[in-house]
Design a protein around this motif. Sequence first.
Motif, short mmCIF file in Angstrom:
data_model
loop_
_atom_site.label_atom_id
_atom_site.label_comp_id
_atom_site.label_asym_id
_atom_site.label_seq_id
_atom_site.Cartn_x
_atom_site.Cartn_y
_atom_site.Cartn_z
N PRO A 271 0.44 3.76 -2.01
CA PRO A 271 -0.99 3.46 -2.00
C PRO A 271 -1.26 2.09 -2.64
CG PRO A 271 -0.63 5.72 -2.68
CD PRO A 271 0.72 5.07 -2.65
N GLU A 272 -2.04 1.26 -1.97
CA GLU A 272 -2.19 -0.14 -2.38
C GLU A 272 -3.40 -0.41 -3.25
OE1 GLU A 272 -2.26 -1.70 1.54
OE2 GLU A 272 -0.27 -0.92 1.94
N TYR A 273 -4.44 0.37 -3.10
CA TYR A 273 -5.68 0.06 -3.81
C TYR A 273 -5.50 0.07 -5.34
CZ TYR A 273 -10.62 -0.21 -4.92
OH TYR A 273 -11.83 -0.61 -5.41
N PRO A 274 -4.78 1.02 -5.92
CA PRO A 274 -4.60 0.99 -7.38
C PRO A 274 -3.89 -0.27 -7.87
CG PRO A 274 -3.96 3.12 -6.50
CD PRO A 274 -4.14 2.22 -5.33
N ILE A 275 -3.04 -0.86 -7.01
CA ILE A 275 -2.27 -2.03 -7.42
C ILE A 275 -3.08 -3.32 -7.28
CG2 ILE A 275 -0.13 -3.32 -7.05
CD1 ILE A 275 0.24 -0.41 -8.00
N PHE A 276 -3.85 -3.44 -6.20
CA PHE A 276 -4.51 -4.71 -5.89
C PHE A 276 -6.01 -4.71 -6.15
CE2 PHE A 276 -0.61 -5.01 -3.33
CZ PHE A 276 -0.20 -6.28 -3.65
N GLN A 277 -6.55 -3.61 -6.64
CA GLN A 277 -7.99 -3.51 -6.80
C GLN A 277 -8.55 -4.63 -7.67
OE1 GLN A 277 -9.54 -2.21 -9.88
NE2 GLN A 277 -11.64 -2.08 -9.13
N VAL B 272 -15.58 2.61 2.28
CA VAL B 272 -14.14 2.54 2.54
C VAL B 272 -13.43 3.69 1.84
CG1 VAL B 272 -12.09 1.09 2.53
CG2 VAL B 272 -14.35 0.03 2.62
N CYS B 273 -12.68 4.45 2.62
CA CYS B 273 -11.87 5.55 2.09
C CYS B 273 -10.43 5.09 2.04
CB CYS B 273 -12.00 6.79 2.99
SG CYS B 273 -10.90 8.14 2.53
N TYR B 274 -9.91 4.89 0.81
CA TYR B 274 -8.50 4.53 0.62
C TYR B 274 -7.73 5.83 0.41
CZ TYR B 274 -10.08 -0.29 0.02
OH TYR B 274 -10.63 -1.53 0.21
N TYR B 275 -7.18 6.32 1.50
CA TYR B 275 -6.55 7.64 1.51
C TYR B 275 -5.09 7.54 1.08
CZ TYR B 275 -4.20 11.64 3.73
OH TYR B 275 -3.41 12.72 3.99
N ASP B 276 -4.68 8.38 0.13
CA ASP B 276 -3.28 8.48 -0.28
C ASP B 276 -2.59 9.51 0.61
OD1 ASP B 276 -4.17 6.81 -2.24
OD2 ASP B 276 -3.61 8.09 -3.93
N LEU C 287 -0.84 -0.55 -11.94
CA LEU C 287 -0.96 0.89 -11.75
C LEU C 287 -1.44 1.57 -13.02
CD1 LEU C 287 -0.49 3.59 -10.26
CD2 LEU C 287 1.91 3.46 -11.00
N PHE C 288 -0.83 1.24 -14.17
CA PHE C 288 -1.15 1.95 -15.40
C PHE C 288 -2.44 1.46 -16.06
CE2 PHE C 288 3.02 3.61 -14.77
CZ PHE C 288 2.97 4.87 -15.35
N SER C 289 -3.04 0.42 -15.48
CA SER C 289 -4.36 0.00 -15.97
C SER C 289 -5.47 0.38 -14.99
CB SER C 289 -4.39 -1.51 -16.21
OG SER C 289 -4.17 -2.22 -14.99
N PHE C 290 -5.11 1.08 -13.91
CA PHE C 290 -6.10 1.45 -12.90
C PHE C 290 -6.98 2.58 -13.44
CE2 PHE C 290 -7.12 3.77 -8.81
CZ PHE C 290 -8.02 2.83 -8.35
#
Length: 312
Positions: free
Chosen positions: A38-44, A57-61, A206-209
């Motif tokens: 899943p990309e959104y947690p990384i690039f948000q 927008v639904c960012y589906y895992d 990831l860990f700061s999302f």
Amino acid sequence: MIKKETIIINEIRHGYIMCEQDKKAPVILYLHGGPGSPEYPIFQSQLNSSYLCEFNVCYYDHRGCGLSFNKKSELSLDLLIEDILDITKYLIEKYDKKKIILVAHSFGTYLGIKAVQSHPEYYSAYVGISQITNVRESEKRIYNDLLQVCKEKKDYKGRKLLKKNKRSSSKLSNHYMQNVKGRLLKRYQLGLTREPLPTYFMIQKLFSFPQYSFKNKLEYCKGLIHSSRLLFSMTKDINLFQNSCDFKVPIYFIHGIYDYQVSLPLGKEYFGQLDSPKKELIIFEESAHFPNFEEPDKFNEILNSLFSVEQV
């Protein structure tokens, strides 16, 4: 509003991040790459505040990873496609839409294009970012491209490394993909992004999302390993050239010119064979594998021009 949501479909928990603007706005279902990434947690945090601001927008895992992690659930390409169709129907009903827009990246583009082809009545358009076409042929071409890059850069050690691992490249072994291809792509900034990412970038992001709990973050890591182990071998034989190229919805491909993860020339060949009501291939000149995150303003502008509220 950004919120974490889960639903139960066919007794399986599915999770997603919903970026909701206005329920009247068009709905985008975004399918990430991977498998299991899943990309959104990384690039948000890389995205500006206007990114896709006119859409819900639904960012589906995907099943088996991220918010949808469950190591006991079955995993197959067909099951993932079924899940996408179920999520699509759920979003259509929830937002009272006739159709939604499907946007997919990398591994997700195979799932997305199969979903669109099987049920075009659910979708007003399809956007494939770094579209997968024929995995083995793509890797063969990228291997030869990397040989040429090493020759131009006078990287004799790189050429020697590639030639030593030619057999493992044809098998798409984990060793070749990670330690040979991956190393050279990073060296020449032809992999995930054109600009080099800082060390531990993905772990830090990831860990700061904020929308993921600590448990979610651990499950993200577990799901990445779990999905890759079970699904990567299935992706090796993907070949969309063997399937029908007829589509009943508009098709848009977006590709970074520096992307050596997925062959751009092969993508152009597949695009040329597509038959759809409308199609367009858009090249991002400053991007590698993540043009939507590397050039977010341009990506945002393109989607807004293609899918205004009046058009969808």
